[in-house]
Scaffold this active site. Structure first.
Site, PDB file in Angstrom:
ATOM      1  N   GLY A  75       0.790  -1.219   0.000  1.00 38.62           N
ATOM      2  CA  GLY A  75       0.000   0.000   0.000  1.00 38.62           C
ATOM      3  C   GLY A  75       0.822   1.268   0.000  1.00 38.62           C
ATOM      4  N   GLU A 112       5.913  -5.306   0.940  1.00 42.07           N
ATOM      5  CA  GLU A 112       5.429  -5.592  -0.410  1.00 42.07           C
ATOM      6  C   GLU A 112       5.262  -4.271  -1.169  1.00 42.07           C
ATOM      7  OE1 GLU A 112       1.912  -8.011  -0.045  1.00 42.07           O
ATOM      8  OE2 GLU A 112       2.714  -8.976   1.747  1.00 42.07           O
ATOM      9  N   PRO A 113       6.367  -3.693  -1.634  1.00 43.49           N
ATOM     10  CA  PRO A 113       6.320  -2.344  -2.227  1.00 43.49           C
ATOM     11  C   PRO A 113       6.020  -2.323  -3.715  1.00 43.49           C
ATOM     12  CG  PRO A 113       8.590  -3.061  -2.045  1.00 43.49           C
ATOM     13  CD  PRO A 113       7.748  -4.193  -1.516  1.00 43.49           C
ATOM     14  N   GLY A 114       5.121  -3.189  -4.168  1.00 42.79           N
ATOM     15  CA  GLY A 114       4.824  -3.236  -5.603  1.00 42.79           C
ATOM     16  C   GLY A 114       4.291  -1.928  -6.143  1.00 42.79           C
ATOM     17  N   ARG A 115       3.289  -1.360  -5.467  1.00 46.68           N
ATOM     18  CA  ARG A 115       2.705  -0.098  -5.919  1.00 46.68           C
ATOM     19  C   ARG A 115       3.759   1.012  -5.939  1.00 46.68           C
ATOM     20  NH1 ARG A 115      -2.544   1.790  -5.393  1.00 46.68           N
ATOM     21  NH2 ARG A 115      -3.022   0.117  -3.935  1.00 46.68           N
ATOM     22  N   TYR A 169     -11.937  -1.651  -7.655  1.00 47.06           N
ATOM     23  CA  TYR A 169     -11.312  -2.525  -6.666  1.00 47.06           C
ATOM     24  C   TYR A 169     -10.257  -1.846  -5.803  1.00 47.06           C
ATOM     25  CZ  TYR A 169     -13.521  -5.933  -9.739  1.00 47.06           C
ATOM     26  OH  TYR A 169     -14.437  -6.628 -10.497  1.00 47.06           O
ATOM     27  N   ASP A 170      -9.742  -0.718  -6.252  1.00 46.86           N
ATOM     28  CA  ASP A 170      -8.674  -0.045  -5.510  1.00 46.86           C
ATOM     29  C   ASP A 170      -9.075   1.359  -5.072  1.00 46.86           C
ATOM     30  OD1 ASP A 170      -6.062  -0.316  -4.457  1.00 46.86           O
ATOM     31  OD2 ASP A 170      -5.240   0.917  -6.052  1.00 46.86           O
ATOM     32  N   CYS A 198     -21.536  -1.023 -22.639  1.00 44.34           N
ATOM     33  CA  CYS A 198     -22.874  -0.449 -22.478  1.00 44.34           C
ATOM     34  C   CYS A 198     -23.346  -0.510 -21.030  1.00 44.34           C
ATOM     35  CB  CYS A 198     -23.864  -1.196 -23.374  1.00 44.34           C
ATOM     36  SG  CYS A 198     -23.503  -1.045 -25.134  1.00 44.34           S
ATOM     37  N   TYR A 227      -2.217  -2.015 -10.220  1.00 42.80           N
ATOM     38  CA  TYR A 227      -3.591  -2.519 -10.175  1.00 42.80           C
ATOM     39  C   TYR A 227      -4.424  -1.961 -11.326  1.00 42.80           C
ATOM     40  CZ  TYR A 227      -2.025  -3.830  -5.550  1.00 42.80           C
ATOM     41  OH  TYR A 227      -1.306  -4.364  -4.506  1.00 42.80           O
TER      42      TYR A 227
END
EC number: 4.1.1.17
Length: 279
Positions: A75, A112-115, A169-170, A198, A227
């Site tokens: 996060g 977990e520093p992915g973002r 979702y985020d 649509c 994400y």
């Protein structure tokens, strides 16, 4: 063995995190400790709620669980357009880790520093595929500005079922950036931006003021690396976006220089080795 699910409450007056209940489930082969990740509780009134040292002590003492790994989760923001800066987070997390899990505790700490790494690495470019003009009700006033007589709805070739799934979702709030710089005298209108399906849920931007655009124009969205396309689908037959790798010219010249230098060093080493082998 038992599966343990720990719940914690934050005592802000004392700066403590205490376990409130332990629920057990049978049928698992190991005892598992679950901590709340960083994104669920960073700072509350100056107390750190994501490093429950008291809970860890009770777990080790009562259950014989020798903890060796602490995952503080993810996060971490990877861009500057956020309310809570990365430096603010580390100024709270680091002292808490030093206090509750010092270097001699024997516990490895990971995150977990992915973002943090990829959020700013991608800019999403979408193309306007359709446009709808919605005329406002006329008030009969001769002084009313013509620019306020209509709102615009733009439909683009990506949406919440694609790269903008981060909105669902985020809880992302995306901001459009015009690919063409508007003229100073261009009138601005209240606009909304929608995806290509649509589905009424496929709304990207609810309201944003910008000049009138045309079908075929491009709109940019920055900081779209986390994400987004990784979780995109092909709902209603719309394909995922193509990824293009781009680099500024100064950065490209630096890379070319480094490549040339590395090649020169490699050729020098190979030439020296060949001469040594011949001699």
């Amino acid at each position: 063995m038992l599966y343990l699910l720990h719940s914690y409450e934050c005592n802000e007056s004392k700066g403590q995190v205490l376990p409130t209940r332990i629920r057990t489930r049978h049928g698992f082969r190991r005892v598992t400790k679950t901590l709340h990740p960083l994104s669920q509780g960073v700072v509350r009134g100056g107390t750190t709620c994501c490093i429950p040292a008291a809970g860890c002590s009770i777990t080790r003492a009562e259950l014989g669980f020798n903890m060796y790994l602490l995952d503080i989760g993810g996060g971490f923001p990877g861009s500057e357009d956020v309310k809570l800066k990365f430096e603010e987070i580390t100024s709270v997390i680091n002292p808490a880790l030093d206090k509750y899990f010092p270097s001699d505790s024997g516990i490895n700490i990971i995150a977990e520093p992915g973002r943090y790494y990829v959020a700013s690495a991608f800019t999403l470019a979408v193309n306007i595929i359709a446009k709808k003009i919605v005329l406002k009700e006329q008030t009969g006033s001769d002084d009313e500005d013509d620019a306020n007589d209509k709102t615009l709805m733009y439909y683009v070739n990506d949406g919440v079922y694609g790269s903008f799934n981060c909105i669902l979702y985020d809880h992302a709030h995306v901001k459009p950036v015009l690919q063409k710089r508007p003229k100073p005298d261009d009138s601005c209108y209240s606009c909304s931006i929608w995806g290509p399906t649509c589905d009424g849920l496929d709304r990207i931007v609810e309201r944003f003021n910008m000049p009138e655009l045309q079908v075929g124009d491009w709109i940019l969205f920055e900081n779209m690396g986390a994400y987004t396309v990784a979780a995109a689908s092909t709902f209603n037959g719309f394909q995922r976006p193509t990824i293009h790798y781009v680099m500024s010219r100064p950065a490209w010249l630096v890379i070319k220089y480094l490549d040339s230098s590395a090649l020169l060093i490699w050729m020098t080493v190979v030439n020296s080795s060949w001469q040594l082998a011949v001699s």
